[in-house]
Design a protein around this motif. Structure first.
Motif, PDB file in Angstrom:
ATOM      1  N   ALA A 128      -2.527  -3.187   1.441  1.00 54.88           N
ATOM      2  CA  ALA A 128      -3.877  -2.862   0.978  1.00 54.88           C
ATOM      3  C   ALA A 128      -4.615  -4.162   0.682  1.00 54.88           C
ATOM      4  O   ALA A 128      -4.013  -5.137   0.231  1.00 54.88           O
ATOM      5  CB  ALA A 128      -3.809  -2.014  -0.285  1.00 54.88           C
ATOM      6  N   ILE A 129      -5.908  -4.166   0.922  1.00 55.46           N
ATOM      7  CA  ILE A 129      -6.756  -5.298   0.568  1.00 55.46           C
ATOM      8  C   ILE A 129      -7.717  -4.808  -0.511  1.00 55.46           C
ATOM      9  O   ILE A 129      -8.384  -3.789  -0.342  1.00 55.46           O
ATOM     10  CB  ILE A 129      -7.547  -5.841   1.773  1.00 55.46           C
ATOM     11  CG1 ILE A 129      -6.599  -6.244   2.916  1.00 55.46           C
ATOM     12  CG2 ILE A 129      -8.446  -7.006   1.360  1.00 55.46           C
ATOM     13  CD1 ILE A 129      -5.630  -7.365   2.575  1.00 55.46           C
ATOM     14  N   LEU A 130      -7.757  -5.558  -1.618  1.00 56.50           N
ATOM     15  CA  LEU A 130      -8.645  -5.210  -2.727  1.00 56.50           C
ATOM     16  C   LEU A 130      -9.598  -6.364  -2.978  1.00 56.50           C
ATOM     17  O   LEU A 130      -9.190  -7.534  -2.981  1.00 56.50           O
ATOM     18  CB  LEU A 130      -7.828  -4.924  -3.996  1.00 56.50           C
ATOM     19  CG  LEU A 130      -6.870  -3.738  -3.872  1.00 56.50           C
ATOM     20  CD1 LEU A 130      -5.456  -4.223  -3.680  1.00 56.50           C
ATOM     21  CD2 LEU A 130      -6.968  -2.856  -5.079  1.00 56.50           C
ATOM     22  N   ALA A 137      -6.809   0.271   3.110  1.00 62.93           N
ATOM     23  CA  ALA A 137      -5.474   0.728   2.746  1.00 62.93           C
ATOM     24  C   ALA A 137      -4.996   1.893   3.584  1.00 62.93           C
ATOM     25  O   ALA A 137      -3.815   1.978   3.865  1.00 62.93           O
ATOM     26  CB  ALA A 137      -5.410   1.108   1.267  1.00 62.93           C
ATOM     27  N   ALA A 138      -5.869   2.770   3.979  1.00 66.48           N
ATOM     28  CA  ALA A 138      -5.480   4.035   4.594  1.00 66.48           C
ATOM     29  C   ALA A 138      -4.381   3.872   5.642  1.00 66.48           C
ATOM     30  O   ALA A 138      -4.582   3.261   6.681  1.00 66.48           O
ATOM     31  CB  ALA A 138      -6.705   4.694   5.220  1.00 66.48           C
ATOM     32  N   ALA A 142       0.812  -1.224   0.000  1.00 69.54           N
ATOM     33  CA  ALA A 142       0.000   0.000   0.000  1.00 69.54           C
ATOM     34  C   ALA A 142       0.840   1.265   0.000  1.00 69.54           C
ATOM     35  O   ALA A 142       0.308   2.355   0.076  1.00 69.54           O
ATOM     36  CB  ALA A 142      -0.923   0.005   1.213  1.00 69.54           C
ATOM     37  N   HIS A 143       2.150   1.129  -0.110  1.00 68.93           N
ATOM     38  CA  HIS A 143       3.022   2.302  -0.038  1.00 68.93           C
ATOM     39  C   HIS A 143       2.811   3.285  -1.186  1.00 68.93           C
ATOM     40  O   HIS A 143       3.295   4.401  -1.151  1.00 68.93           O
ATOM     41  CB  HIS A 143       4.495   1.867  -0.001  1.00 68.93           C
ATOM     42  CG  HIS A 143       4.996   1.348  -1.307  1.00 68.93           C
ATOM     43  ND1 HIS A 143       4.748   0.059  -1.730  1.00 68.93           N
ATOM     44  CD2 HIS A 143       5.703   1.955  -2.287  1.00 68.93           C
ATOM     45  CE1 HIS A 143       5.291  -0.103  -2.930  1.00 68.93           C
ATOM     46  NE2 HIS A 143       5.881   1.018  -3.286  1.00 68.93           N
ATOM     47  N   VAL A 144       2.062   2.896  -2.185  1.00 65.88           N
ATOM     48  CA  VAL A 144       1.853   3.737  -3.369  1.00 65.88           C
ATOM     49  C   VAL A 144       0.575   4.564  -3.286  1.00 65.88           C
ATOM     50  O   VAL A 144       0.213   5.229  -4.238  1.00 65.88           O
ATOM     51  CB  VAL A 144       1.819   2.869  -4.649  1.00 65.88           C
ATOM     52  CG1 VAL A 144       3.161   2.238  -4.888  1.00 65.88           C
ATOM     53  CG2 VAL A 144       0.739   1.815  -4.544  1.00 65.88           C
ATOM     54  N   GLY A 145      -0.091   4.533  -2.159  1.00 71.57           N
ATOM     55  CA  GLY A 145      -1.280   5.358  -1.991  1.00 71.57           C
ATOM     56  C   GLY A 145      -2.550   4.754  -2.543  1.00 71.57           C
ATOM     57  O   GLY A 145      -3.373   5.460  -3.112  1.00 71.57           O
ATOM     58  N   ILE A 146      -2.746   3.463  -2.386  1.00 65.58           N
ATOM     59  CA  ILE A 146      -4.004   2.839  -2.786  1.00 65.58           C
ATOM     60  C   ILE A 146      -5.085   3.355  -1.839  1.00 65.58           C
ATOM     61  O   ILE A 146      -4.927   3.319  -0.622  1.00 65.58           O
ATOM     62  CB  ILE A 146      -3.901   1.304  -2.762  1.00 65.58           C
ATOM     63  CG1 ILE A 146      -2.930   0.859  -3.862  1.00 65.58           C
ATOM     64  CG2 ILE A 146      -5.269   0.664  -2.933  1.00 65.58           C
ATOM     65  CD1 ILE A 146      -2.652  -0.627  -3.885  1.00 65.58           C
ATOM     66  N   VAL A 147      -6.168   3.856  -2.411  1.00 65.86           N
ATOM     67  CA  VAL A 147      -7.196   4.551  -1.646  1.00 65.86           C
ATOM     68  C   VAL A 147      -8.460   3.696  -1.533  1.00 65.86           C
ATOM     69  O   VAL A 147      -8.999   3.248  -2.549  1.00 65.86           O
ATOM     70  CB  VAL A 147      -7.550   5.895  -2.338  1.00 65.86           C
ATOM     71  CG1 VAL A 147      -8.636   6.634  -1.579  1.00 65.86           C
ATOM     72  CG2 VAL A 147      -6.300   6.744  -2.494  1.00 65.86           C
ATOM     73  N   PRO A 148      -8.959   3.458  -0.308  1.00 65.32           N
ATOM     74  CA  PRO A 148     -10.198   2.699  -0.143  1.00 65.32           C
ATOM     75  C   PRO A 148     -11.334   3.340  -0.941  1.00 65.32           C
ATOM     76  O   PRO A 148     -11.456   4.561  -1.007  1.00 65.32           O
ATOM     77  CB  PRO A 148     -10.472   2.775   1.355  1.00 65.32           C
ATOM     78  CG  PRO A 148      -9.129   2.990   1.965  1.00 65.32           C
ATOM     79  CD  PRO A 148      -8.385   3.851   0.986  1.00 65.32           C
ATOM     80  N   GLY A 149     -12.148   2.483  -1.580  1.00 66.03           N
ATOM     81  CA  GLY A 149     -13.273   2.956  -2.372  1.00 66.03           C
ATOM     82  C   GLY A 149     -12.936   3.163  -3.841  1.00 66.03           C
ATOM     83  O   GLY A 149     -13.836   3.209  -4.672  1.00 66.03           O
TER      84      GLY A 149
END
Length: 169
Positions: A87-89, A81-82, A54-61
């Motif tokens: 991050a979980i997708l 991810a915040a 998630a270090h690349v700024g994956i944003v929830p939603g």
């Protein structure tokens, strides 16, 4: 009875062959562009979820594109991810026929052999090395690893032990 000797090389080849299908890249489309950009590496943790760096700024939603090693592309929504390292997708469709990877519940050890598997879309990118050090983040308590199993094509890729279990990203 004849003893069977299994070399580390044989174990590594087996892990690469059995795990690379579950290695993915996560892509997104930046504002003002139409071409997807690779954001992160990740892996299938069950039929409907992807874990990614998630270090690349994956944003929830937000919706992202999941690229599997076999060329299959599936949309996924970030559900967690915040400020998290992982991050979980959630995939928007079930991906059948790919065996999810198993997470190790115990921490990895310095000196342990690791296999980094990334995906370039055409073939897996593989590097083998050792865990050269670990540190714990003072804020989150999450362990961070340093490894010699890195190259420019697989930074952030899934790290597996020689049993094929995930020890980190």
């Amino acid at each position: 009875e004849v003893p069977v000797i299994v070399t580390e090389e044989q174990l590594i080849v087996k892990v690469v062959n059995s795990s690379s299908a579950a290695a993915v890249t996560v892509s997104g489309i930046a504002a003002g562009t139409t071409t997807p950009t690779t954001l992160s590496a990740g892996f299938l943790i069950n039929d409907g979820l992807i874990a990614a760096s998630a270090h690349v700024g994956i944003v929830p939603g937000q919706t992202y594109q999941i690229n599997f090693a076999d060329g299959k592309v599936v949309a996924a929504e970030a559900v967690h991810a915040a400020d998290a390292p992982v991050a979980i997708l959630k995939l928007k469709e079930v991906v059948a026929g790919i065996t999810p990877l198993v997470l190790v519940t115990e921490g990895a050890s310095v000196g342990q052999t690791v296999i980094a598997i990334g995906t370039t879309g055409e073939a897996p990118s593989v590097a083998v090395g050792i865990i050269s050090g670990t540190t714990k983040d003072g804020t989150t308590g999450i362990a961070k690893m340093r490894t010699s199993a890195a190259n420019i094509e697989n930074i952030g890729a899934v790290l597996l032990n020689v049993q094929g279990k995930v020890v980190g990203l």
